[in-house]
Design an enzyme around this catalytic site. Sequence first.
Site: not given
Length: 277
Positions: A13-14, A16-18, A20, A144, A157
């Site tokens: 999941t996630g 699409s970028s970074g 993930g 994180s 966050y």
Amino acid sequence: MSAPLHPQVVVITGASSGIGRETALHYARRHACLALASRSEDTLREVAEECRANGATAVLVQATDIADAGAVQELFDVTVTQFNRVDIAVQCAAITAFGRFEDVPVDVFDAVIKTNLIGASNVARSALRHFQERGSGHLVLVGSLLGVVAVPYQSAYVLSKFALSALVRVLRQENRHLPDVRIHGIYPGPVDTPVYGTAGNYSGLTPRVPPTADAAGVVAAAIVRATERRRSSERQVGLLNWPAIITFRLLPSVFDAVIGPFIRATAFESGRSTSDT
């Protein structure tokens, strides 16, 4: 490297970028069968093509808002229908917003909590139900450094990641009787991803990628290594993570005195932002 007879089935999941996206590419090079999820289907399809070009055995794309528990369960159901099982689930999706606590709009604050904590919980729930039924599987929750160390200007966050670190520990405790069901927490420091340019910004300053940031591929590699382990695990990823944690815990007054100026100097451009999101 030839494709394995029974490739791993990995839900990301996630994707699409970074982190993930990089994680998807890492598993593609291992010829995995991939189920890629995020809210952006068009971008997901681009990542899927990259994964096929890098050796993925098969790729499934599913537009998914992880804050919706039903959508997450559908993602796992579709994956099991197509690939017969899930071996690894990696939850990378996260959002943030910059600004002092009282300046961040309530709906933005709540959205960060809903994606980062409720969304991660939804992924964990669907994954664990499947793994417990099968008797095996790896769940990776990407947290994180800011789930261990509190810093200013990203209050939602920080709160969501502190709670996520607790969730990892709870899930490890509750699944100790299933040694082949492994839960991993991966806790990066700053990472060079698009989030600094896309996040809600109510700080009056312009966010930037900190000079201490790791490449997303460094975190993806740590994720892959975790899923090679025979036990549940938690790992800090970042050169400055442990120095920051030690100072935060042992010298709290010193940490609190310096962290504001440090964040303003490293995570924001000098000068004022021309507009806030």
